[in-house]
Scaffold this active site. Structure first.
Site, PDB file in Angstrom:
ATOM      1  N   VAL A  64       1.064  -1.054   0.169  1.00 15.27           N
ATOM      2  CA  VAL A  64       0.291  -0.159  -0.092  1.00 15.27           C
ATOM      3  C   VAL A  64       1.193   1.455   0.138  1.00 15.27           C
ATOM      4  O   VAL A  64       1.442   1.656   0.878  1.00 15.27           O
ATOM      5  CB  VAL A  64      -0.820   0.109   1.009  1.00 15.27           C
ATOM      6  CG1 VAL A  64      -2.006   1.523   0.762  1.00 15.27           C
ATOM      7  CG2 VAL A  64      -1.779  -1.343   1.754  1.00 15.27           C
ATOM      8  N   CYS A  65       0.317   2.358  -0.822  1.00 14.77           N
ATOM      9  CA  CYS A  65       0.987   3.732  -0.503  1.00 14.77           C
ATOM     10  C   CYS A  65       0.514   4.785  -0.935  1.00 14.77           C
ATOM     11  O   CYS A  65      -1.464   4.537  -0.244  1.00 14.77           O
ATOM     12  CB  CYS A  65       2.329   3.857  -1.402  1.00 14.77           C
ATOM     13  SG  CYS A  65       1.413   3.966  -3.696  1.00 14.77           S
ATOM     14  N   ARG A  66       0.247   5.567  -1.391  1.00 12.49           N
ATOM     15  CA  ARG A  66      -0.178   7.175  -1.799  1.00 12.49           C
ATOM     16  C   ARG A  66      -1.707   6.765  -2.546  1.00 12.49           C
ATOM     17  O   ARG A  66      -2.784   6.355  -2.537  1.00 12.49           O
ATOM     18  CB  ARG A  66      -0.552   8.629  -1.917  1.00 12.49           C
ATOM     19  CG  ARG A  66      -1.009   9.665  -1.045  1.00 12.49           C
ATOM     20  CD  ARG A  66      -0.628  10.994  -1.528  1.00 12.49           C
ATOM     21  NE  ARG A  66       0.722  10.687  -2.648  1.00 12.49           N
ATOM     22  CZ  ARG A  66      -0.619  11.038  -3.493  1.00 12.49           C
ATOM     23  NH1 ARG A  66      -1.697  11.696  -3.609  1.00 12.49           N
ATOM     24  NH2 ARG A  66       0.103  11.961  -5.163  1.00 12.49           N
ATOM     25  N   GLY A  68      -0.457   4.132  -5.280  1.00 12.71           N
ATOM     26  CA  GLY A  68      -1.078   2.720  -6.074  1.00 12.71           C
ATOM     27  C   GLY A  68       1.076   2.721  -7.178  1.00 12.71           C
ATOM     28  O   GLY A  68       1.543   1.758  -6.756  1.00 12.71           O
ATOM     29  N   MET A  92      -3.988   4.324  -0.972  1.00 18.34           N
ATOM     30  CA  MET A  92      -5.051   4.765   0.549  1.00 18.34           C
ATOM     31  C   MET A  92      -5.816   6.110  -0.105  1.00 18.34           C
ATOM     32  O   MET A  92      -6.847   6.532   0.615  1.00 18.34           O
ATOM     33  CB  MET A  92      -4.027   6.184   0.971  1.00 18.34           C
ATOM     34  CG  MET A  92      -3.144   4.754   2.382  1.00 18.34           C
ATOM     35  SD  MET A  92      -4.029   3.523   2.734  1.00 18.34           S
ATOM     36  CE  MET A  92      -4.799   4.284   3.903  1.00 18.34           C
TER      37      MET A  92
END
Length: 101
Positions: A64-66, A68, A92
Site C-alpha cells: 500500500v502507498c498513497r 499505487g 490510500m
C-alpha cells in the site's frame, strides 16, 4: 510483468473479517501519521531492501502507498525476490474505510 492487484474495498472486507492479513504500507512517516489501515506494518519504500528479514516469505503481503505507484515498486522488488505479493490499486487515495493513527 503481470502484477497481482487487489482493490481497496476487497482489502477492507478482509480487514473487517479479521483475516490474517499482512499489509505493508510503504509511505513516508509523515504520510502514515495521518492514518494507516488497521494492522498494517509501516516500512518506507527506501528501507524495504534492508528490512526484508521482517517480511514472512510464507505469507501473502498487500502493498500500500498513497496512490499505487510506490507500492508497485515495492511489489516488483518483493516479487523478484520470490515473495507472494499483491498491489492495492489506487492506494490510500481510494481507501474509504477506517484508519488508525
Amino acid at each position: 510483468m503481470n502484477m497481482k492487484e487487489i482493490k481497496p474495498e476487497d482489502v477492507a472486507k478482509k480487514v473487517k473479517n479479521n483475516e490474517n492479513l499482512s499489509i505493508i504500507d510503504v509511505r513516508e512517516d509523515e504520510e502514515v501519521a495521518q492514518g494507516k489501515i488497521s494492522g498494517a506494518t509501516h516500512i518506507p519504500l527506501g528501507e524495504l531492501p534492508d528490512r526484508l528479514d521482517e517480511i514472512d516469505q510464507s505469507k501473502e503481503h498487500i502493498m500500500v502507498c498513497r496512490s499505487g505507484g510506490r507500492s508497485g515498486k515495492a511489489y516488483q522488488l518483493l516479487d523478484e525476490k520470490g515473495y507472494n505479493v499483491r498491489n492495492m490499486t489506487g492506494g490510500m487515495l481510494e481507501w474509504k474505510d477506517d484508519v488508525e493513527k
